[in-house]
Design a protein around this motif. Sequence first.
Motif, PDB file in Angstrom:
ATOM      1  N   VAL A 233      10.758   5.468  -7.214  1.00 33.46           N
ATOM      2  CA  VAL A 233       9.515   5.019  -6.576  1.00 33.46           C
ATOM      3  C   VAL A 233       8.432   4.921  -7.637  1.00 33.46           C
ATOM      4  O   VAL A 233       8.169   5.887  -8.370  1.00 33.46           O
ATOM      5  CB  VAL A 233       9.092   5.995  -5.462  1.00 33.46           C
ATOM      6  N   LEU A 234       7.797   3.766  -7.716  1.00 27.55           N
ATOM      7  CA  LEU A 234       6.686   3.563  -8.647  1.00 27.55           C
ATOM      8  C   LEU A 234       5.380   3.559  -7.871  1.00 27.55           C
ATOM      9  O   LEU A 234       5.280   2.928  -6.811  1.00 27.55           O
ATOM     10  CB  LEU A 234       6.873   2.266  -9.438  1.00 27.55           C
ATOM     11  N   ASP A 235       4.405   4.279  -8.404  1.00 28.42           N
ATOM     12  CA  ASP A 235       3.150   4.514  -7.699  1.00 28.42           C
ATOM     13  C   ASP A 235       2.019   3.725  -8.348  1.00 28.42           C
ATOM     14  O   ASP A 235       1.844   3.766  -9.572  1.00 28.42           O
ATOM     15  CB  ASP A 235       2.827   6.015  -7.717  1.00 28.42           C
ATOM     16  N   SER A 236       1.232   3.031  -7.545  1.00 27.90           N
ATOM     17  CA  SER A 236       0.156   2.196  -8.070  1.00 27.90           C
ATOM     18  C   SER A 236      -0.964   3.041  -8.681  1.00 27.90           C
ATOM     19  O   SER A 236      -1.615   2.625  -9.645  1.00 27.90           O
ATOM     20  CB  SER A 236      -0.414   1.306  -6.961  1.00 27.90           C
ATOM     21  N   ARG A 237      -1.192   4.261  -8.150  1.00 24.17           N
ATOM     22  CA  ARG A 237      -2.232   5.112  -8.723  1.00 24.17           C
ATOM     23  C   ARG A 237      -1.839   5.609 -10.111  1.00 24.17           C
ATOM     24  O   ARG A 237      -2.667   5.681 -11.018  1.00 24.17           O
ATOM     25  CB  ARG A 237      -2.508   6.297  -7.800  1.00 24.17           C
ATOM     26  N   LEU A 238      -0.574   5.955 -10.289  1.00 23.78           N
ATOM     27  CA  LEU A 238      -0.104   6.341 -11.620  1.00 23.78           C
ATOM     28  C   LEU A 238      -0.197   5.171 -12.583  1.00 23.78           C
ATOM     29  O   LEU A 238      -0.562   5.336 -13.752  1.00 23.78           O
ATOM     30  CB  LEU A 238       1.340   6.851 -11.544  1.00 23.78           C
TER      31      LEU A 238
ATOM     32  N   ALA B 263       0.827  -1.215   0.000  1.00 21.95           N
ATOM     33  CA  ALA B 263       0.000   0.000   0.000  1.00 21.95           C
ATOM     34  C   ALA B 263       0.855   1.256   0.000  1.00 21.95           C
ATOM     35  O   ALA B 263       0.514   2.262   0.638  1.00 21.95           O
ATOM     36  CB  ALA B 263      -0.943  -0.006   1.197  1.00 21.95           C
ATOM     37  N   GLY B 264       1.975   1.218  -0.701  1.00 23.40           N
ATOM     38  CA  GLY B 264       2.831   2.388  -0.836  1.00 23.40           C
ATOM     39  C   GLY B 264       3.546   2.807   0.427  1.00 23.40           C
ATOM     40  O   GLY B 264       4.022   3.944   0.526  1.00 23.40           O
TER      41      GLY B 264
END
Length: 511
Positions: free
Chosen positions: A352-357, A332-333
């Motif tokens: 950092v890779l974001d799940s929302r993006l 969850a980030g």
Amino acid sequence: MPVTSDRAFFADLGDRWLERGRKRLQSADLTPHAEIFGVVEEMADGIARISGLPDVRLNEQLRFEGGETGLALTLDADSISAVLLDDAVRIEAGMRVSGTGEVVRVPVGEGLLGRVVDPLGRPLDDGPPIAETDTLPVERPAPAIIERDLVSSPVETGVLVVDALFALGRGQRELIIGDRATGKTSVALDAIINQKHSDMVCVYVAVGQRASAIDRAIEAVRTHGAPERCIFVVASAAEASGLQWLAPFAGFTMAEYFRDKGQHALIVIDDLTRHAATHRELALLTREPPGREAYPGDIFYLHARLLERAARLSPELGGGSLTALPIAETDAGNLSAYIPTNLISITDGQIVLDSRLFAANQRPAVDVGLSVSRVGGKAQKRALRQVSGRIRLDYAQFLELEMFTRLGGVSDPRFKATLTRGERIRAVLAQTRFSPMRQADQVALLAALNAGVLDAIEPEAIAALRPRIGSVLDASADDLVAAIEDNEKLDDAALERLVDLVRSLTGTGHG
């Protein structure tokens, strides 16, 4: 007559047998030999408890009666806990165990290039046996400070958002971190694939991954990259825990061989979160006291001593480099969890890779606010540094403004211009997998972005524009391509030429 000949024949046969026996007896070594061995007292969950062997050292390789190997992981007062490096099906209580006097060693050399091997260097593909030239211990000391040199040469990943905003240098350790299924492995594989035309040797280490995911990664490199200059070290989730624990160390040793020869190597460890879970599992099974999040107290030292081996050596030692791209997974980030905070503090920056993006179809889903490179910017090529200086700030302002304008329209022309430019930056930073860009193409695209050329076209058209830039530059500005590759600084006239070439592709003309 026949009876006599038979007797003579058997008598001669007996004499020859007796003579052979005497010779064997004379050559036999009848001196006493001391043999020290231990006994398996208990076997469960890939861990063997062994009594005896008082002289065994920590991390020494052990050999079981049936030929299987193990690693002395903990030494107690009256027993040894050994983790198995082979199938434990045939190992049972009462079997003999002997020490080898050696730590675990793996084959190194040119013969490993293009091969898929396990952490002990045994081939997993259908190729011939490994033509090893030498072996080295899996645990090796990191180069001392005096043996290192400044990071001053770039690692060109071909991923625009990384090369422009979070540049990597040869000898750097850059963490790739994000939630599950956000494209972490894809970024690392793009970096490996982009070394197709460079002088870097690549080592991909898979730790605890599904076999299908490992196969896809290897196939991607074979299809798009240069597999003949790659080594694939595989310890899948189905392998013994000992092999998964050993895999990153074995991969580093194989890569260090090339670094120590004055060459350049890139190693990807996919991933250290699973490696940490394996270490926790082995520690709990060997009854080490648990600490934060049930990890043993030495988990930081485990990964620190591993990643410290990545370095650029001084010219006196050949000037070789080893660049590390460890991968870690968050939940969850949450970057403040134990293993992510450990790895962030060990490495020289993080992507950092974001799940929302990722869910919004922004690929690669790099969070430009949380990502940072603490070293590689100094190694970035001058032309790329010229054109990428303001992009991160402009993009951050756009993201903030976009958040405030979601509830209503924007009437101020300045805000509208900021939103227009930000949308184009987002489109420029988006990139499909396995389609690396060389640095000259990146410089041209970013120069056109800064000059406002892309403001006149729709963001969706930028994706179609990207693959056409290279052929135009080669045809009309090969001198500028060479200058960028030679790390020269571009003057205003050269930048304007690049802008005009990109403008000619957009069909917007001067204006």
